[in-house]
Enzyme design. Structure first.
Site, mmCIF file in Angstrom:
data_model
loop_
_atom_site.group_PDB
_atom_site.id
_atom_site.type_symbol
_atom_site.label_atom_id
_atom_site.label_comp_id
_atom_site.label_asym_id
_atom_site.label_seq_id
_atom_site.Cartn_x
_atom_site.Cartn_y
_atom_site.Cartn_z
ATOM 1 N N ASP A 78 18.894 -57.781 30.871
ATOM 2 C CA ASP A 78 19.872 -57.864 29.784
ATOM 3 C C ASP A 78 19.221 -57.333 28.507
ATOM 4 O O ASP A 78 18.155 -57.806 28.113
ATOM 5 C CB ASP A 78 20.260 -59.333 29.504
ATOM 6 C CG ASP A 78 21.373 -59.830 30.418
ATOM 7 O OD1 ASP A 78 21.774 -59.104 31.336
ATOM 8 O OD2 ASP A 78 21.817 -60.971 30.180
ATOM 9 N N HIS A 82 23.771 -56.458 24.852
ATOM 10 C CA HIS A 82 24.724 -57.185 25.704
ATOM 11 C C HIS A 82 25.565 -58.165 24.874
ATOM 12 O O HIS A 82 26.762 -58.315 25.095
ATOM 13 C CB HIS A 82 23.930 -57.933 26.780
ATOM 14 C CG HIS A 82 24.741 -58.561 27.865
ATOM 15 N ND1 HIS A 82 25.962 -58.082 28.288
ATOM 16 C CD2 HIS A 82 24.491 -59.645 28.648
ATOM 17 C CE1 HIS A 82 26.416 -58.838 29.263
ATOM 18 N NE2 HIS A 82 25.563 -59.801 29.497
HETATM 19 ZN ZN LIG Z 1 23.105 -59.747 32.571
#
Ligand SMILES: [Zn+2]
Length: 239
Positions: A78, A82
């Site tokens: 991530d 994000h």
């Molecule tokens: Zn993720």
């Protein structure tokens, strides 16, 4: 890039008592999950699919597949982008974020990761921390999405940011709770300078120090990207 503290001990030509240790220390363990059709995905994310569009079985000169997937499928990174509109994309991740020494911490709590349990592990600034919870032995063995996976509590997210860890890894598809929503935990970690690996299978590794190699695909301005992650134990039972 990958330095290991056992280099001095394993340089001994004698096998003997250290043979078991040596074998354990030198074995790389794949902690990524395989990507395949019908694999589990986050319920509101696109599913993963791979299809062979050229096939030697049907007379083509080569095999070639097309894939369609959410960027947060399986084992993945991530990026701050994000959950933070002006955050860095996955292509801007410093290369050593997920390369080097990491520590696997075994979590006993079957609901969530809480600061009370983390306190005894004396987490230090700059560490890469991978949480092995009950998820690892449970969630990857079933074909349905598991809603009650062990997650990082809001308090633990703040705790990890205060400790200044550089990377956190978890053994299911989100750092945050499914039922309570994971926004707060994601935002807290990502805005606090902590990069995230989600979707690890830590069932084959024990707690303690490891060497970690994990790199996401270089998706331009990607909010996340699939990654391969491997671990090598540094010292038996070391924490
Ligand atoms: Zn993720």
């Amino acid at each position: 890039m990958i330095r290991t503290s056992h280099d001095t001990t394993s340089s001994s030509p004698q096998e003997g008592d250290s043979e078991t240790n040596h074998r354990m220390e030198s074995r790389w363990i794949d902690v990524s999950v395989p990507l395949h059709n019908a694999m589990v995905h986050w319920p509101s994310d696109p599913s993963f699919s791979i299809k062979r569009v050229k096939d030697m079985k049907h007379g083509d000169t080569a095999n070639l597949s097309v894939i369609s997937m959410g960027a947060h499928s399986g084992t993945h990174i991530d990026a701050p982008l994000h959950f933070i509109q002006q955050g860095q994309g996955v292509d801007k991740m410093p290369l050593d974020t997920a390369l080097g020494r990491a520590r696997v911490i075994e979590i006993r709590d079957i609901e969530s990761i809480k600061p009370e349990e983390l306190l005894s592990h004396r987490i230090r600034r700059g560490e890469r921390i991978l949480f092995k919870t009950q998820n690892s032995s449970r969630v990857w063995r079933v074909s349905k999405f598991v809603e009650d996976f062990v997650f990082i509590s809001d308090e633990a997210a703040r705790f990890l940011v205060e400790r200044g860890v550089r990377l956190v890894g978890v053994d299911y598809l989100s750092v945050g709770s499914f039922k309570q929503g994971g926004s707060y935990v994601h935002k807290t970690l990502l805005s606090g300078g902590v990069w995230i690996i989600e979707g690890l299978d830590l069932s084959q590794v024990g707690p303690g120090k490891h060497d970690l190699i994990c790199l996401p695909l270089k998706l331009d301005e990607g909010d996340g990207a699939p990654a391969r992650a491997i671990l090598r134990p540094v010292r038996r039972g070391g924490a």
